[in-house]
Design an enzyme around this catalytic site. Structure first.
Site, PDB file in Angstrom:
ATOM      1  N   GLU A 137     -34.929  21.401  21.924  1.00  0.00           N
ATOM      2  CA  GLU A 137     -34.188  20.451  22.909  1.00  0.00           C
ATOM      3  C   GLU A 137     -32.672  20.373  23.353  1.00  0.00           C
ATOM      4  O   GLU A 137     -32.136  20.175  23.243  1.00  0.00           O
ATOM      5  CB  GLU A 137     -34.901  19.182  22.277  1.00  0.00           C
ATOM      6  CG  GLU A 137     -35.784  18.406  22.569  1.00  0.00           C
ATOM      7  CD  GLU A 137     -36.420  17.363  21.977  1.00  0.00           C
ATOM      8  OE1 GLU A 137     -35.582  16.560  22.143  1.00  0.00           O
ATOM      9  OE2 GLU A 137     -37.520  16.763  21.964  1.00  0.00           O
ATOM     10  N   GLU A 244     -46.722  20.223  21.050  1.00  0.00           N
ATOM     11  CA  GLU A 244     -46.795  18.426  20.075  1.00  0.00           C
ATOM     12  C   GLU A 244     -47.402  17.390  21.982  1.00  0.00           C
ATOM     13  O   GLU A 244     -46.945  16.348  22.448  1.00  0.00           O
ATOM     14  CB  GLU A 244     -45.395  17.862  21.186  1.00  0.00           C
ATOM     15  CG  GLU A 244     -44.204  18.538  19.839  1.00  0.00           C
ATOM     16  CD  GLU A 244     -43.080  18.048  19.624  1.00  0.00           C
ATOM     17  OE1 GLU A 244     -43.064  16.891  20.766  1.00  0.00           O
ATOM     18  OE2 GLU A 244     -42.114  18.767  19.577  1.00  0.00           O
TER      19      GLU A 244
HETATM   20  C1  GLA Z   1     -39.639  15.471  20.368  1.00  0.00           C
HETATM   21  C2  GLA Z   1     -39.716  16.456  19.074  1.00  0.00           C
HETATM   22  C3  GLA Z   1     -40.857  15.285  17.946  1.00  0.00           C
HETATM   23  C4  GLA Z   1     -41.530  14.167  17.920  1.00  0.00           C
HETATM   24  C5  GLA Z   1     -41.138  13.896  19.155  1.00  0.00           C
HETATM   25  C6  GLA Z   1     -41.668  12.137  19.145  1.00  0.00           C
HETATM   26  O1  GLA Z   1     -40.760  15.837  21.026  1.00  0.00           O
HETATM   27  O2  GLA Z   1     -39.791  17.221  19.149  1.00  0.00           O
HETATM   28  O3  GLA Z   1     -40.695  16.112  17.002  1.00  0.00           O
HETATM   29  O4  GLA Z   1     -39.919  13.404  17.399  1.00  0.00           O
HETATM   30  O5  GLA Z   1     -39.797  13.900  19.866  1.00  0.00           O
HETATM   31  O6  GLA Z   1     -42.130  11.887  17.977  1.00  0.00           O
END
Ligand code: GLA
Length: 338
Positions: A137, A244
């Site tokens: 990010e 994710e």
């Molecule tokens: C982001 C992070 C993850 C997690 C999500 C929410 O995507 O990369 O590690 O913390 O937020 O759980």
């Protein structure tokens, strides 16, 4: 193969000619999910165990207890293990950026600390972890801002990103190194990410893949934006992973808290959308080297507290009793021979 035979197969077996299927786990919940994990998943990611806030307790004070348990589970079951995450602005140890007097450290000092941290963590799991989310990010959501204004950027400068990749590569030359982010489905953001990756590659920084988080919802994003994203990144000679993935039942701004169960209609829309997304992912299997869900079953998901605290959500493939949902069925209806 008929449908009956398919039902006996695990998801990762059905996808074995396409890409590994992963789940984010905590050491605490592995027991509950053990049989689901063994049957359906061939990759795991620590949900929180490797985040700096849980690992770094001060210079020379590292806590690897939870991560070591996850490593053992992955190794015992022949599963791939993703390293999430090295450098991120959130869930960091604030003391990392300060000296003993509580003042902000210098660029040199933070670089030294960052290198030391990456060396320790990557070095420890060098034999176990095959790919790392090196930076998470770093791109800003605001259209007019390129890099997110983080402590890393403020103190080290824009080159903190390449420095992190270089040192991770030095420690684990065999590992695949990823840049991970969200909102690729927004044109402006994905173009900024593309620019960053191209610039790193252009300068021979060892980056091998991009992670698309994939925290999506029933109504958003449109799947065509997912396709556009894969199309754009497919020609960069990099691996792409969905890192994710989950699918919230709620629209952004829908703050209802009164639902105890998802409606039949919600389950159906979710299944259709997962089905469409996986159809696209299979099309791009050539460049996709992994698809990881952010959890295993609906009894536990970070979405129970985000964006509405204490509101139950049902974003995964298995329900709260660990039974398959229509979504699982939807993503397994295809010819599994590539
Ligand atoms: C982001 C992070 C993850 C997690 C999500 C929410 O995507 O990369 O590690 O913390 O937020 O759980």
């Amino acid at each position: 193969m008929n449908e009956w035979e398919k039902e006996l197969m695990g998801l990762c077996e059905i996808y074995k000619d396409y890409f590994p299927i992963g789940a984010a786990v905590s050491a605490r919940r592995i027991k509950r999910y053990e049989s689901l994990l063994k049957k359906h998943f061939n990759s795991v990611t620590p949900e929180n165990a490797l985040k700096m806030i849980n690992v770094y307790k001060g210079p020379d004070k590292y806590n690897f207890e939870e991560m070591d348990q996850i490593v053992r589970f992955a190794n015992d079951n022949n599963m791939l293990l993703r390293g999430h995450v090295l450098i991120w602005y959130s869930q960091v140890a604030e003391s990392f950026f300060e000296n003993d007097n509580g003042e902000m450290v210098s660029r040199e000092m933070l670089l030294t600390r960052m290198k030391e941290y990456i060396r320790k963590v990557v070095g420890r799991y060098k034999k176990d972890i095959y790919c790392w989310d090196v930076v998470n990010e770093a791109i800003d959501d605001n259209d007019n801002i390129y890099l997110r204004d983080t402590q890393w950027k403020k103190i080290i400068g824009d080159d903190y990103i390449e420095q992190a990749f270089l040192i991770a590569h030095e420690m684990a030359p065999e590992a695949s190194l990823f840049y991970n982010d969200y909102n690729y489905v927004i044109k402006n953001k994905r173009e900024k990410i593309y620019k960053l990756i191209k610039s790193l590659k252009g300068r021979d920084i060892p980056i091998h893949g991009i992670g698309i988080q994939g925290h999506w919802g029933l109504y958003y994003p449109d799947v065509t934006e997912i396709k556009r994203t894969l199309e754009l990144f497919a020609d960069l000679d990099l691996k792409i992973q969905l890192t994710e993935m989950d699918m919230s039942m709620f629209e952004w701004g829908d703050n209802r808290r009164d639902m105890k169960q998802p409606s039949g209609e919600m389950l159906k829309i979710q299944a259709e959308k997962y089905g469409k997304i996986f159809e696209i992912l299979r099309e791009y299997a050539e460049v996709i080297s992994g698809v990881t869900f952010w959890g295993v079953a609906d009894d536990y998901t970070w979405l129970d507290d985000f964006p509405v605290e204490g509101r139950k959500d049902w974003p995964l493939l298995f329900d709260s009793e660990l039974k398959p949902k229509p979504s699982l069925d939807a993503i397994t209806r295809f010819s599994s021979i590539r």
